[in-house]
Design a protein around this motif. Structure first.
Motif, PDB file in Angstrom:
ATOM      1  N   ARG A   8       0.849  -1.196   0.000  1.00 49.79           N
ATOM      2  CA  ARG A   8       0.000   0.000   0.000  1.00 49.79           C
ATOM      3  C   ARG A   8       0.883   1.243   0.000  1.00 49.79           C
ATOM      4  N   TRP A   9       0.520   2.184  -0.891  1.00 52.91           N
ATOM      5  CA  TRP A   9       1.297   3.407  -1.015  1.00 52.91           C
ATOM      6  C   TRP A   9       0.375   4.614  -0.946  1.00 52.91           C
ATOM      7  N   GLN A  10       0.702   5.532  -0.043  1.00 53.96           N
ATOM      8  CA  GLN A  10      -0.052   6.777   0.019  1.00 53.96           C
ATOM      9  C   GLN A  10       0.374   7.659  -1.147  1.00 53.96           C
ATOM     10  N   CYS A  11      -0.609   8.110  -1.917  1.00 55.85           N
ATOM     11  CA  CYS A  11      -0.309   9.013  -3.033  1.00 55.85           C
ATOM     12  C   CYS A  11      -0.951  10.372  -2.760  1.00 55.85           C
ATOM     13  N   GLY A  12      -2.166  10.604  -3.244  1.00 54.13           N
ATOM     14  CA  GLY A  12      -2.799  11.895  -3.020  1.00 54.13           C
ATOM     15  C   GLY A  12      -3.162  12.128  -1.562  1.00 54.13           C
ATOM     16  N   THR A  13      -3.185  13.390  -1.176  1.00 52.54           N
ATOM     17  CA  THR A  13      -3.582  13.768   0.183  1.00 52.54           C
ATOM     18  C   THR A  13      -4.405  15.053   0.144  1.00 52.54           C
ATOM     19  N   VAL A  14      -5.256  15.211   1.149  1.00 46.85           N
ATOM     20  CA  VAL A  14      -5.984  16.458   1.378  1.00 46.85           C
ATOM     21  C   VAL A  14      -5.908  16.740   2.878  1.00 46.85           C
ATOM     22  N   GLN A  15      -5.443  17.935   3.234  1.00 43.77           N
ATOM     23  CA  GLN A  15      -5.255  18.260   4.639  1.00 43.77           C
ATOM     24  C   GLN A  15      -5.889  19.615   4.955  1.00 43.77           C
ATOM     25  N   ILE A  16      -6.538  19.693   6.075  1.00 46.02           N
ATOM     26  CA  ILE A  16      -7.072  20.973   6.565  1.00 46.02           C
ATOM     27  C   ILE A  16      -6.160  21.482   7.673  1.00 46.02           C
ATOM     28  N   ASP A  17      -5.780  22.741   7.556  1.00 44.89           N
ATOM     29  CA  ASP A  17      -4.774  23.304   8.452  1.00 44.89           C
ATOM     30  C   ASP A  17      -5.272  24.625   9.025  1.00 44.89           C
ATOM     31  N   MET A  18      -5.446  24.634  10.335  1.00 42.36           N
ATOM     32  CA  MET A  18      -5.783  25.875  11.032  1.00 42.36           C
ATOM     33  C   MET A  18      -4.534  26.514  11.642  1.00 42.36           C
ATOM     34  N   ASN A  19      -3.431  25.759  11.645  1.00 41.24           N
ATOM     35  CA  ASN A  19      -2.245  26.184  12.393  1.00 41.24           C
ATOM     36  C   ASN A  19      -1.309  27.097  11.611  1.00 41.24           C
ATOM     37  N   LEU A  20      -0.966  26.727  10.374  1.00 38.38           N
ATOM     38  CA  LEU A  20      -0.050  27.582   9.620  1.00 38.38           C
ATOM     39  C   LEU A  20      -0.613  28.986   9.405  1.00 38.38           C
ATOM     40  N   PRO A  21      -1.901  29.144   9.057  1.00 41.37           N
ATOM     41  CA  PRO A  21      -2.419  30.515   8.942  1.00 41.37           C
ATOM     42  C   PRO A  21      -2.281  31.300  10.242  1.00 41.37           C
ATOM     43  N   GLU A  22      -2.405  30.622  11.382  1.00 43.21           N
ATOM     44  CA  GLU A  22      -2.245  31.291  12.678  1.00 43.21           C
ATOM     45  C   GLU A  22      -0.785  31.647  12.907  1.00 43.21           C
ATOM     46  N   ARG A  23       0.123  30.720  12.633  1.00 48.06           N
ATOM     47  CA  ARG A  23       1.546  30.945  12.890  1.00 48.06           C
ATOM     48  C   ARG A  23       2.118  32.030  11.974  1.00 48.06           C
ATOM     49  N   PHE A  24       1.603  32.122  10.750  1.00 47.57           N
ATOM     50  CA  PHE A  24       2.087  33.138   9.812  1.00 47.57           C
ATOM     51  C   PHE A  24       1.241  34.417   9.858  1.00 47.57           C
ATOM     52  N   GLU A  25       0.249  34.443  10.741  1.00 44.37           N
ATOM     53  CA  GLU A  25      -0.643  35.601  10.890  1.00 44.37           C
ATOM     54  C   GLU A  25      -1.286  35.969   9.550  1.00 44.37           C
ATOM     55  N   SER A  26      -1.689  34.943   8.815  1.00 41.90           N
ATOM     56  CA  SER A  26      -2.329  35.163   7.516  1.00 41.90           C
ATOM     57  C   SER A  26      -3.714  35.769   7.720  1.00 41.90           C
ATOM     58  N   ALA A  27      -4.112  36.614   6.785  1.00 36.43           N
ATOM     59  CA  ALA A  27      -5.415  37.262   6.923  1.00 36.43           C
ATOM     60  C   ALA A  27      -5.932  37.709   5.568  1.00 36.43           C
ATOM     61  N   TYR A  28      -7.251  37.849   5.515  1.00 32.79           N
ATOM     62  CA  TYR A  28      -7.889  38.481   4.362  1.00 32.79           C
ATOM     63  C   TYR A  28      -8.925  39.466   4.903  1.00 32.79           C
ATOM     64  N   ILE A  29      -9.259  40.445   4.072  1.00 34.24           N
ATOM     65  CA  ILE A  29     -10.236  41.445   4.465  1.00 34.24           C
ATOM     66  C   ILE A  29     -11.618  40.955   4.054  1.00 34.24           C
ATOM     67  N   GLY A  30     -12.483  40.769   5.054  1.00 35.92           N
ATOM     68  CA  GLY A  30     -13.813  40.251   4.797  1.00 35.92           C
ATOM     69  C   GLY A  30     -14.774  41.308   4.302  1.00 35.92           C
ATOM     70  N   PRO A  31     -16.020  40.926   3.969  1.00 34.64           N
ATOM     71  CA  PRO A  31     -17.038  41.887   3.513  1.00 34.64           C
ATOM     72  C   PRO A  31     -17.307  42.970   4.549  1.00 34.64           C
ATOM     73  N   ASP A  32     -17.019  42.644   5.820  1.00 32.32           N
ATOM     74  CA  ASP A  32     -17.254  43.622   6.888  1.00 32.32           C
ATOM     75  C   ASP A  32     -16.099  44.590   7.056  1.00 32.32           C
ATOM     76  N   GLY A  33     -15.041  44.452   6.268  1.00 30.61           N
ATOM     77  CA  GLY A  33     -13.893  45.342   6.376  1.00 30.61           C
ATOM     78  C   GLY A  33     -12.891  44.930   7.429  1.00 30.61           C
ATOM     79  N   ASP A  34     -13.158  43.872   8.179  1.00 33.26           N
ATOM     80  CA  ASP A  34     -12.241  43.405   9.220  1.00 33.26           C
ATOM     81  C   ASP A  34     -11.318  42.316   8.662  1.00 33.26           C
ATOM     82  N   ARG A  35     -10.230  42.062   9.441  1.00 39.81           N
ATOM     83  CA  ARG A  35      -9.288  41.005   9.074  1.00 39.81           C
ATOM     84  C   ARG A  35      -9.818  39.659   9.578  1.00 39.81           C
TER      85      ARG A  35
END
Length: 425
Positions: free
Chosen positions: A256-283
């Motif tokens: 058995r060999w793992q090939c494709g993967t899908v991962q959900i990550d809440m940590n890297l956006p937090e560690r890099f302080e990633s942000a986008y401006i929402g419809p409300d104008g906030d980060r």
């Protein structure tokens, strides 16, 4: 090694070689590089059709980046780390006071995600930019134990079809469903319909809060269900920054060999302080989805070669047709036929050796060339070629008709892939 081990096939077909000068890495030969580039292009076409922008990030990156991402500590044993031109062990190089070397410490990237975080954070992002889909065929290096190395199946240098989707929380389910469909579709087109999907949850060594892990695991499980998947639970097998879905293939030996993967990550956006401006104008903090369609292209090629026993589909074969001169008087005619096939967009080679036609056909089979076009005295006079198909049957066609037939085989494969992508979209 048996005749269908990918290392044996690679040697027999002049695809790649291995040498002690670079343990765990392949030297790609011309035919092998053609095969590699065809597979890469196949995946690239799918990614472009799915709305990804392709980027490229550096091979060597500063220690500070890996500390921010968490790799410097959590992935230390798997990284090639460098200081002053010397490779660091897992404990690094320490100065007289016992402290690790300064910020000049570097590392070869074991994965592309921290570089993609820098690309996302390079300018202010709006909610209108989301989902932002980035892709890279990133050359990665990991310090695998020598006892674990196994040709292309497990090496220290490999190319990963790394992709990242930056999205809002309410876009996660739709994006994961889309990505799962993309992975399963590509695998099916390459001949793999029997795919096991695993859901890997938080490992013992991890970064981030338990609340973030709870959220990420719940999001991924719900998205997998929405995609129609029933994954096998794999407790503790997630990445150190997030849970993942693993798309697992079985090779002809049942491994058995793992090939494709899908991962959900809440940590890297937090560690890099990633942000986008929402419809409300906030980060707002985006959710990061990591994924790979094939994973390591080298590993997948090994599985593909063994799965097809070295006889790859026509569209993927490094040489699609061999033009064989039956005798010395047909050498020039054979070269002209090969040139015509090349002009039609085919990967054609020519064999004008003073060997029997039977020998040339046998050698073409050994090389994994699907079609042989024989050019003898009669073909030269009539302007025809005798095509030998993969099943051993023969067909005599005029040269232009043969070029059109073979070209159409590649075009049909392209159209089938395009139709499947359009249908899925």
């Amino acid at each position: 090694m048996d005749a269908y081990d990918h290392r044996t096939i690679g040697q027999r077909q002049d695809l790649f070689l291995f040498h002690a000068d670079s343990p765990g890495a392949a030297f790609w030969l011309p035919r092998g590089l053609t095969l590699f580039q065809e597979l890469e292009g196949f995946v690239r076409d799918h990614m472009r059709a799915a709305g990804y922008a392709e980027i490229r990030t550096p091979q060597v990156l500063n220690r500070s980046l890996w500390e921010t991402s968490g790799h410097w500590d959590a992935f230390a044993d798997g990284m090639f780390r460098i200081a002053g031109g010397k490779t660091l062990g897992a404990d690094g190089i320490r100065n007289a006071e016992g402290e690790l070397a300064d910020s000049r410490d570097l590392a070869l990237k074991p994965m592309s995600c921290p570089g993609h975080m820098r690309v996302f954070g390079a300018r202010v992002r709006s909610h209108r930019d989301l989902p932002l889909r980035l892709a890279e065929f990133g050359l990665c290096h990991r310090d695998e134990p020598s006892g674990a190395l196994l040709g292309l199946l497990r090496g220290r240098a490999f190319t990963q079809d790394d992709a990242h989707v930056f999205c809002a929380p309410d876009q996660v389910a739709g994006e994961v469903t889309r990505v799962c469909g993309l992975i399963l579709r590509v695998l099916a087109e390459l001949g793999f319909d029997d795919v096991v999907v695993g859901l890997s949850t938080r490992p013992e060594v991890r970064v981030g809060s338990e609340a973030d892990w709870d959220t990420a695991e719940a999001l991924l499980a719900a998205a997998a269900a929405a995609a129609g998947l029933d994954p096998v639970l794999q407790p503790g097998e997630g990445a150190f920054y997030g849970p993942k879905l693993e798309f697992i293939l079985s090779d002809r030996m049942g491994r058995r060999w793992q090939c494709g993967t899908v991962q959900i990550d809440m940590n890297l956006p937090e560690r890099f302080e990633s942000a986008y401006i929402g419809p409300d104008g906030d980060r707002h903090r985006p959710v990061l989805i990591h994924h790979a369609v094939l994973g390591s292209l080298e590993r997948f090629l090994a599985i593909l070669l063994e799965h097809h026993k070295g006889q790859l589909p026509f569209w993927l074969a490094p040489d699609q047709v061999l033009v064989a001169a039956v005798g010395p008087d047909q050498q020039r005619a054979a070269q002209e036929v090969a040139d015509r096939f090349k002009a039609a967009g085919l990967r054609a080679s020519v064999d004008v050796r003073s060997e029997s036609l039977a020998r040339k056909v046998a050698d073409s089979v050994s090389l994994g060339i699907p079609v042989v076009a024989a050019v003898g005295a009669r073909e030269t006079v009539d302007g025809t070629v005798t095509l030998r198909w993969p099943d051993g049957t023969k067909e005599v066609l005029y040269l232009e008709a043969a070029a059109a037939r073979l070209s159409a085989m590649t075009q049909r494969a392209t159209r089938r892939r395009r139709m499947r992508r359009e249908t899925a979209a």
